[in-house]
Design a protein around this motif. Structure first.
Motif, PDB file in Angstrom:
ATOM      1  N   VAL A  15      29.521 -45.588  21.907  1.00  0.00           N
ATOM      2  CA  VAL A  15      29.590 -43.952  21.421  1.00  0.00           C
ATOM      3  C   VAL A  15      30.478 -43.412  20.052  1.00  0.00           C
ATOM      4  O   VAL A  15      29.828 -43.021  19.222  1.00  0.00           O
ATOM      5  CB  VAL A  15      29.755 -43.110  22.838  1.00  0.00           C
ATOM      6  CG1 VAL A  15      29.587 -41.609  22.220  1.00  0.00           C
ATOM      7  CG2 VAL A  15      28.783 -43.379  23.738  1.00  0.00           C
ATOM      8  N   PRO A  16      31.865 -43.881  20.240  1.00  0.00           N
ATOM      9  CA  PRO A  16      32.482 -43.307  19.324  1.00  0.00           C
ATOM     10  C   PRO A  16      32.460 -44.084  17.944  1.00  0.00           C
ATOM     11  O   PRO A  16      32.535 -43.560  16.768  1.00  0.00           O
ATOM     12  CB  PRO A  16      34.011 -43.512  19.499  1.00  0.00           C
ATOM     13  CG  PRO A  16      33.840 -44.399  20.739  1.00  0.00           C
ATOM     14  CD  PRO A  16      32.505 -44.228  21.444  1.00  0.00           C
ATOM     15  N   VAL A  19      29.227 -42.397  16.401  1.00  0.00           N
ATOM     16  CA  VAL A  19      29.543 -41.421  15.774  1.00  0.00           C
ATOM     17  C   VAL A  19      30.292 -41.374  14.464  1.00  0.00           C
ATOM     18  O   VAL A  19      30.177 -40.607  13.587  1.00  0.00           O
ATOM     19  CB  VAL A  19      30.443 -40.324  16.881  1.00  0.00           C
ATOM     20  CG1 VAL A  19      30.962 -39.210  16.258  1.00  0.00           C
ATOM     21  CG2 VAL A  19      29.564 -39.918  18.143  1.00  0.00           C
ATOM     22  N   LYS A  67      24.001 -40.041  28.705  1.00  0.00           N
ATOM     23  CA  LYS A  67      24.072 -38.553  28.356  1.00  0.00           C
ATOM     24  C   LYS A  67      25.219 -38.327  27.080  1.00  0.00           C
ATOM     25  O   LYS A  67      25.141 -37.665  26.063  1.00  0.00           O
ATOM     26  CB  LYS A  67      24.534 -37.502  29.590  1.00  0.00           C
ATOM     27  CG  LYS A  67      24.486 -36.190  29.299  1.00  0.00           C
ATOM     28  CD  LYS A  67      23.271 -35.854  28.651  1.00  0.00           C
ATOM     29  CE  LYS A  67      22.155 -35.992  29.502  1.00  0.00           C
ATOM     30  NZ  LYS A  67      20.877 -35.464  29.095  1.00  0.00           N
ATOM     31  N   LEU A  68      26.256 -39.216  27.192  1.00  0.00           N
ATOM     32  CA  LEU A  68      27.363 -38.877  26.094  1.00  0.00           C
ATOM     33  C   LEU A  68      27.120 -39.380  24.708  1.00  0.00           C
ATOM     34  O   LEU A  68      27.092 -38.755  23.838  1.00  0.00           O
ATOM     35  CB  LEU A  68      28.441 -39.716  26.592  1.00  0.00           C
ATOM     36  CG  LEU A  68      29.620 -39.559  25.697  1.00  0.00           C
ATOM     37  CD1 LEU A  68      30.228 -38.300  25.578  1.00  0.00           C
ATOM     38  CD2 LEU A  68      30.818 -40.562  26.115  1.00  0.00           C
ATOM     39  N   LEU A  69      26.038 -40.555  24.508  1.00  0.00           N
ATOM     40  CA  LEU A  69      25.602 -41.097  23.453  1.00  0.00           C
ATOM     41  C   LEU A  69      24.481 -39.756  22.923  1.00  0.00           C
ATOM     42  O   LEU A  69      24.746 -39.526  21.776  1.00  0.00           O
ATOM     43  CB  LEU A  69      24.913 -42.431  23.633  1.00  0.00           C
ATOM     44  CG  LEU A  69      24.268 -42.903  22.236  1.00  0.00           C
ATOM     45  CD1 LEU A  69      25.335 -42.996  21.429  1.00  0.00           C
ATOM     46  CD2 LEU A  69      23.300 -44.250  22.704  1.00  0.00           C
ATOM     47  N   VAL A  71      24.237 -36.548  23.519  1.00  0.00           N
ATOM     48  CA  VAL A  71      24.745 -35.461  23.206  1.00  0.00           C
ATOM     49  C   VAL A  71      25.517 -35.646  21.950  1.00  0.00           C
ATOM     50  O   VAL A  71      25.720 -34.685  21.042  1.00  0.00           O
ATOM     51  CB  VAL A  71      25.625 -34.887  24.393  1.00  0.00           C
ATOM     52  CG1 VAL A  71      26.268 -33.680  23.830  1.00  0.00           C
ATOM     53  CG2 VAL A  71      24.830 -34.621  25.661  1.00  0.00           C
ATOM     54  N   SER A  72      26.519 -36.667  21.838  1.00  0.00           N
ATOM     55  CA  SER A  72      27.189 -36.842  20.605  1.00  0.00           C
ATOM     56  C   SER A  72      26.161 -37.042  19.373  1.00  0.00           C
ATOM     57  O   SER A  72      26.534 -36.451  18.190  1.00  0.00           O
ATOM     58  CB  SER A  72      27.758 -38.124  20.761  1.00  0.00           C
ATOM     59  OG  SER A  72      28.691 -38.012  21.932  1.00  0.00           O
ATOM     60  N   VAL A  73      25.272 -37.622  19.493  1.00  0.00           N
ATOM     61  CA  VAL A  73      24.246 -37.873  18.322  1.00  0.00           C
ATOM     62  C   VAL A  73      23.527 -36.655  17.950  1.00  0.00           C
ATOM     63  O   VAL A  73      23.578 -36.215  16.770  1.00  0.00           O
ATOM     64  CB  VAL A  73      23.031 -39.030  18.588  1.00  0.00           C
ATOM     65  CG1 VAL A  73      22.056 -38.667  17.597  1.00  0.00           C
ATOM     66  CG2 VAL A  73      23.853 -40.316  18.891  1.00  0.00           C
ATOM     67  N   VAL A  75      24.824 -33.560  18.507  1.00  0.00           N
ATOM     68  CA  VAL A  75      25.616 -32.523  17.912  1.00  0.00           C
ATOM     69  C   VAL A  75      25.907 -32.991  16.633  1.00  0.00           C
ATOM     70  O   VAL A  75      26.120 -32.024  15.486  1.00  0.00           O
ATOM     71  CB  VAL A  75      26.961 -32.569  18.592  1.00  0.00           C
ATOM     72  CG1 VAL A  75      28.102 -31.855  17.986  1.00  0.00           C
ATOM     73  CG2 VAL A  75      26.797 -32.004  20.177  1.00  0.00           C
ATOM     74  N   VAL A  76      26.196 -34.333  16.189  1.00  0.00           N
ATOM     75  CA  VAL A  76      26.460 -34.546  14.706  1.00  0.00           C
ATOM     76  C   VAL A  76      25.315 -34.139  14.001  1.00  0.00           C
ATOM     77  O   VAL A  76      25.532 -33.809  12.813  1.00  0.00           O
ATOM     78  CB  VAL A  76      26.676 -36.199  14.827  1.00  0.00           C
ATOM     79  CG1 VAL A  76      27.292 -36.522  13.372  1.00  0.00           C
ATOM     80  CG2 VAL A  76      28.224 -36.376  15.477  1.00  0.00           C
ATOM     81  N   VAL A  92      22.771 -28.669  24.975  1.00  0.00           N
ATOM     82  CA  VAL A  92      24.167 -28.849  25.485  1.00  0.00           C
ATOM     83  C   VAL A  92      24.033 -27.663  26.665  1.00  0.00           C
ATOM     84  O   VAL A  92      24.785 -28.007  27.462  1.00  0.00           O
ATOM     85  CB  VAL A  92      25.187 -28.527  24.286  1.00  0.00           C
ATOM     86  CG1 VAL A  92      26.466 -28.288  24.910  1.00  0.00           C
ATOM     87  CG2 VAL A  92      25.183 -29.550  23.504  1.00  0.00           C
TER      88      VAL A  92
END
Length: 210
Positions: A15-16, A19, A67-69, A71-73, A75-76, A92
């Motif tokens: 994930v990071p 991002v 979900k983390l992946l 949401v991160s994608v 948002v960016v 979100v």
């Protein structure tokens, strides 16, 4: 630690990386990371079912990684202007609403299990396809304007519908708890009243016998 759990942890670590690649406009790397994460998600699920390596830890980590992946994608992409902010905020907010509902029901000692609904699965599928489409567009310098617009609208509708479905299910669960509590309290009052009356009679009898 089982192999599926190791794969899931790898997805969390991706994930990071995805991002960071997006923030540096390395869209090819971001698309590759997103693709690897999606493939590994299917692989760890297959291994868990095929060789019976399912675990409680994996049951929690797997949806968190997904979900983390996503949401991160989203948002960016929202801040990069590739997706409308209203869609990102809706997505979100929907996830936040579900988390708050689960926490509140747990605090009230009436936990609710949010089982995946059909509309929720359709919503997740639409989000994955939309994220992959936009990353693919940016990675290969292509433009699918009409298709992207259609997917954005579809994802928005499914997100709202999914939030509404979960909210209705949660309200029914909690209202049933309230009705159950009132019924239980009423029955307890009746029992206490009955015990008091019978107790008086018994006390009188006992005194007479003594």
């Amino acid at each position: 630690m089982t192999l599926p759990n190791m794969i899931t942890i790898m997805r969390l670590l991706l994930v990071p990386a995805v991002v960071l690649a997006m923030l540096q406009s390395l869209w090819g790397w971001a698309f590759a990371g997103f693709l690897v994460s999606g493939i590994s998600d299917g692989v760890d699920g297959f291994i868990a079912r095929r060789w019976n390596q399912s675990s409680r830890l994996g049951a929690y980590l797997d949806p968190i990684a997904d979900k983390l992946l996503l949401v991160s994608v989203f948002v960016v992409m929202g801040f990069a202007g590739e997706l409308p902010l209203w869609l990102v905020v809706t997505m979100v907010s929907r996830d936040g609403l579900i988390v708050c509902a689960v926490l509140l029901s747990s605090v009230m000692s009436h936990p609710v299990e949010m089982k995946p609904l059909f509309v929720s699965k359709a919503n997740t599928a639409a989000q994955i396809v939309l994220a992959a489409l936009v990353l693919g567009e940016l990675a290969f310098s292509v433009h699918l304007g009409a298709l992207r617009t259609a997917l954005i609208l579809l994802t928005g509708v499914l997100t709202v519908a999914s939030a509404a479905a979960y909210l209705v299910a949660w309200l029914r669960h909690m209202s049933g708890y309230g009705e159950g509590s009132r019924t239980s309290n009423s029955q307890n009052d009746d029992i206490k009243t009955g015990d008091s009356k019978s107790g008086i009679g018994k006390s009188g009898g006992s005194c007479t016998d003594a």
